[in-house]
Design a protein around this motif. Sequence first.
Motif, PDB file in Angstrom:
ATOM      1  N   THR A  37       0.845  -1.205   0.000  1.00  0.00           N
ATOM      2  CA  THR A  37       0.000   0.000   0.000  1.00  0.00           C
ATOM      3  C   THR A  37       0.879   1.254   0.000  1.00  0.00           C
ATOM      4  O   THR A  37       2.071   1.194   0.255  1.00  0.00           O
ATOM      5  CB  THR A  37      -0.921   0.032   1.244  1.00  0.00           C
ATOM      6  N   LYS A  38       0.234   2.388  -0.262  1.00  0.00           N
ATOM      7  CA  LYS A  38       0.956   3.656  -0.387  1.00  0.00           C
ATOM      8  C   LYS A  38       1.526   4.116   0.968  1.00  0.00           C
ATOM      9  O   LYS A  38       1.220   3.537   2.006  1.00  0.00           O
ATOM     10  CB  LYS A  38       0.028   4.719  -0.990  1.00  0.00           C
ATOM     11  N   VAL A  39       2.317   5.178   0.931  1.00  0.00           N
ATOM     12  CA  VAL A  39       3.066   5.554   2.129  1.00  0.00           C
ATOM     13  C   VAL A  39       2.223   6.290   3.177  1.00  0.00           C
ATOM     14  O   VAL A  39       2.489   6.186   4.369  1.00  0.00           O
ATOM     15  CB  VAL A  39       4.357   6.337   1.762  1.00  0.00           C
ATOM     16  N   PHE A  40       1.174   6.999   2.749  1.00  0.00           N
ATOM     17  CA  PHE A  40       0.376   7.727   3.737  1.00  0.00           C
ATOM     18  C   PHE A  40      -1.112   7.379   3.707  1.00  0.00           C
ATOM     19  O   PHE A  40      -1.934   8.064   4.301  1.00  0.00           O
ATOM     20  CB  PHE A  40       0.543   9.244   3.543  1.00  0.00           C
ATOM     21  N   CYS A  41      -1.490   6.328   2.948  1.00  0.00           N
ATOM     22  CA  CYS A  41      -2.893   5.901   2.910  1.00  0.00           C
ATOM     23  C   CYS A  41      -2.926   4.411   2.575  1.00  0.00           C
ATOM     24  O   CYS A  41      -1.893   3.804   2.339  1.00  0.00           O
ATOM     25  CB  CYS A  41      -3.697   6.702   1.877  1.00  0.00           C
ATOM     26  N   GLY A  42      -4.123   3.821   2.536  1.00  0.00           N
ATOM     27  CA  GLY A  42      -4.227   2.377   2.338  1.00  0.00           C
ATOM     28  C   GLY A  42      -4.417   1.962   0.883  1.00  0.00           C
ATOM     29  O   GLY A  42      -4.685   0.788   0.601  1.00  0.00           O
ATOM     30  N   CYS A  43      -4.261   2.896  -0.069  1.00  0.00           N
ATOM     31  CA  CYS A  43      -4.464   2.544  -1.480  1.00  0.00           C
ATOM     32  C   CYS A  43      -3.371   1.583  -1.953  1.00  0.00           C
ATOM     33  O   CYS A  43      -2.233   1.654  -1.503  1.00  0.00           O
ATOM     34  CB  CYS A  43      -4.406   3.798  -2.349  1.00  0.00           C
ATOM     35  N   THR A  44      -3.734   0.713  -2.913  1.00  0.00           N
ATOM     36  CA  THR A  44      -2.758  -0.246  -3.420  1.00  0.00           C
ATOM     37  C   THR A  44      -1.682   0.457  -4.254  1.00  0.00           C
ATOM     38  O   THR A  44      -1.938   1.486  -4.885  1.00  0.00           O
ATOM     39  CB  THR A  44      -3.437  -1.334  -4.279  1.00  0.00           C
TER      40      THR A  44
ATOM     41  N   HIS B 109      -6.781   3.774  -8.047  1.00  0.00           N
ATOM     42  CA  HIS B 109      -6.025   3.492  -6.828  1.00  0.00           C
ATOM     43  C   HIS B 109      -5.836   4.802  -6.062  1.00  0.00           C
ATOM     44  O   HIS B 109      -4.710   5.227  -5.808  1.00  0.00           O
ATOM     45  CB  HIS B 109      -4.663   2.876  -7.155  1.00  0.00           C
ATOM     46  N   VAL B 110      -6.931   5.432  -5.733  1.00  0.00           N
ATOM     47  CA  VAL B 110      -6.846   6.758  -5.097  1.00  0.00           C
ATOM     48  C   VAL B 110      -7.874   6.900  -3.970  1.00  0.00           C
ATOM     49  O   VAL B 110      -8.853   6.165  -3.909  1.00  0.00           O
ATOM     50  CB  VAL B 110      -7.091   7.897  -6.128  1.00  0.00           C
ATOM     51  N   CYS B 111      -7.591   7.852  -3.073  1.00  0.00           N
ATOM     52  CA  CYS B 111      -8.505   8.163  -1.976  1.00  0.00           C
ATOM     53  C   CYS B 111      -8.287   9.640  -1.616  1.00  0.00           C
ATOM     54  O   CYS B 111      -7.414  10.285  -2.188  1.00  0.00           O
ATOM     55  CB  CYS B 111      -8.215   7.254  -0.780  1.00  0.00           C
ATOM     56  N   PRO B 112      -9.067  10.186  -0.674  1.00  0.00           N
ATOM     57  CA  PRO B 112      -8.891  11.614  -0.342  1.00  0.00           C
ATOM     58  C   PRO B 112      -7.465  11.971   0.068  1.00  0.00           C
ATOM     59  O   PRO B 112      -7.005  13.082  -0.212  1.00  0.00           O
ATOM     60  CB  PRO B 112      -9.877  11.819   0.819  1.00  0.00           C
ATOM     61  N   VAL B 113      -6.742  11.042   0.731  1.00  0.00           N
ATOM     62  CA  VAL B 113      -5.392  11.384   1.200  1.00  0.00           C
ATOM     63  C   VAL B 113      -4.447  11.571   0.016  1.00  0.00           C
ATOM     64  O   VAL B 113      -3.782  12.613  -0.104  1.00  0.00           O
ATOM     65  CB  VAL B 113      -4.838  10.301   2.160  1.00  0.00           C
ATOM     66  N   CYS B 114      -4.386  10.560  -0.872  1.00  0.00           N
ATOM     67  CA  CYS B 114      -3.400  10.682  -1.957  1.00  0.00           C
ATOM     68  C   CYS B 114      -3.890  11.621  -3.061  1.00  0.00           C
ATOM     69  O   CYS B 114      -3.109  12.022  -3.920  1.00  0.00           O
ATOM     70  CB  CYS B 114      -2.981   9.313  -2.493  1.00  0.00           C
ATOM     71  N   MET B 115      -5.184  12.010  -3.044  1.00  0.00           N
ATOM     72  CA  MET B 115      -5.681  13.033  -3.965  1.00  0.00           C
ATOM     73  C   MET B 115      -5.470  14.431  -3.382  1.00  0.00           C
ATOM     74  O   MET B 115      -5.758  15.430  -4.039  1.00  0.00           O
ATOM     75  CB  MET B 115      -7.185  12.842  -4.210  1.00  0.00           C
TER      76      MET B 115
HETATM   77 ZN   LIG Z   1      -4.885   6.861  -1.228  1.00  0.00          ZN
END
Ligand SMILES: [Zn+2]
Length: 473
Positions: free
Chosen positions: A20-27, A37-43
């Motif tokens: 998963t990514k470094v600051f969120c749970g996205c693959t 493969h995105v969420c509010p954190v990595c966006m």
């Molecule tokens: Zn994310």
Amino acid sequence: MPQYETVVGLEIHVELATATKVFCGCTTAFGGEQNTHVCPVCMGLPGALPVLNRQAVEYAVRAGLALNCNITRNAVFDRKHYFYPDLPKAFQISQLYLPLCTDGWVEVFGKRVRIREIHMEEDAGKLVHDPWTDSTLVDFNRCGVPLIEIVTQPDMRTPEETVETVRQIRAALSMLGVSDCKMQEGSLRVDVNLSVRPMGSTALGTRTEMKNINSLKSIGRAVAGETARQIEQIELGRPIIQQTRRWDDNKNASMAMRSKEDAHDYRYFPEPDLAPLSLSDEWIESRRAALPELPEQKRVRYPAEFGLSAYDTDILVSEKTLCELFERTAAICGKPKDAANWIMGEILAALKERGESPDQLTLAPEALARIITLQSGGEINRNAARQTLTAALAGETSDVDEYIKANQLAMVGDASALMEIVKQVINADPDSDAAYRSGKEKVFGFLMGQAMRALKGKGDPGRLKELLKQGLG
Ligand SMILES: [Zn+2]
């Protein structure tokens, strides 16, 4: 004509192989539909808070330990500000003031290339140009993938030293399993900082940076090409401009992209949403104890334990897949020299022919070991071994014994089968038979050749000789 010295430092970006990514749970999976493969954190949506990936820290620490660095107990994250469409927050979380690892080194051609630091950061997204609409689209899937940036001191002086430094660092990281280190897929990207100065001078000249060079070969060419360009500028009395350049391997030349930024251009400040790390000595030492055998240790062990040459050892230990294939094959068949010879010869040649790199090798050690055992036991000859290996490498067979049987590659050692051939050869050539009987011994060699040809080279030569003598006698 003054003599010049090239001074090279490297910045190597390496994608860590976390799930998963470094600051969120996205693959972090490569590919996938754009922006899935995105969420509010990595966006970078307002109010979203980063949560640090523990595995990413561990991988970065392992890299630091393997490259002889000191580990910072209370490393801190910082915001690095710049605007670019692939960076939705308009800042990248990175480390400037207290990076995770400092003061390491890697040994290259007997000298130490110092590593100034290894810091953690997040990757940006990807811009994709759409020729149909003549517009640029953004894919944020890669946004937030963990990276380490390995920064060396300006300790390299030649293209060869530069390439070897990258090769050594890549070998160590891939042995650690912290990254797949695929340069062709961008998981390991190299920026080359280069300046020239008059030989004997200790002051550094003005440097340029060539970004994202994606193969070892291009790195060597870029160092040679940029050195020549800078020397030419100096000789013509023109200043070297501090700038970011792009190396174009096809044109064998670098092109100016933009003026090079300094750290103060980025308005760094501490990331307020992440607490400083707190790593205990016990944890760091437990990570050190868990490191696998590294290339520099294999480099000592292979010649001592298996009698391999320094040259063969060097090639094997530079690639994790080659090391694994070699060690496992040798363990199964007990013939390390043969295993090394097949890898150095046929296997590397086959990869080269297909334009593949060693990390694409899928040959099972069991298959190579079986081929070695059959050949050294005299059950197949070298040609048959080579043919079987080629088929196994191409994925045409996974069962060596079955392939040998199906293609009738086994040596004929059976006395009655051999005798049958001997009789045929003698009957087909009564003149030679008579000549041999009258004392012309060299006819024997001719008849041996005929028999071997009839057996397609697969006759056991010792037994065949015996039987031919009997047949003629
Ligand atoms: Zn994310």
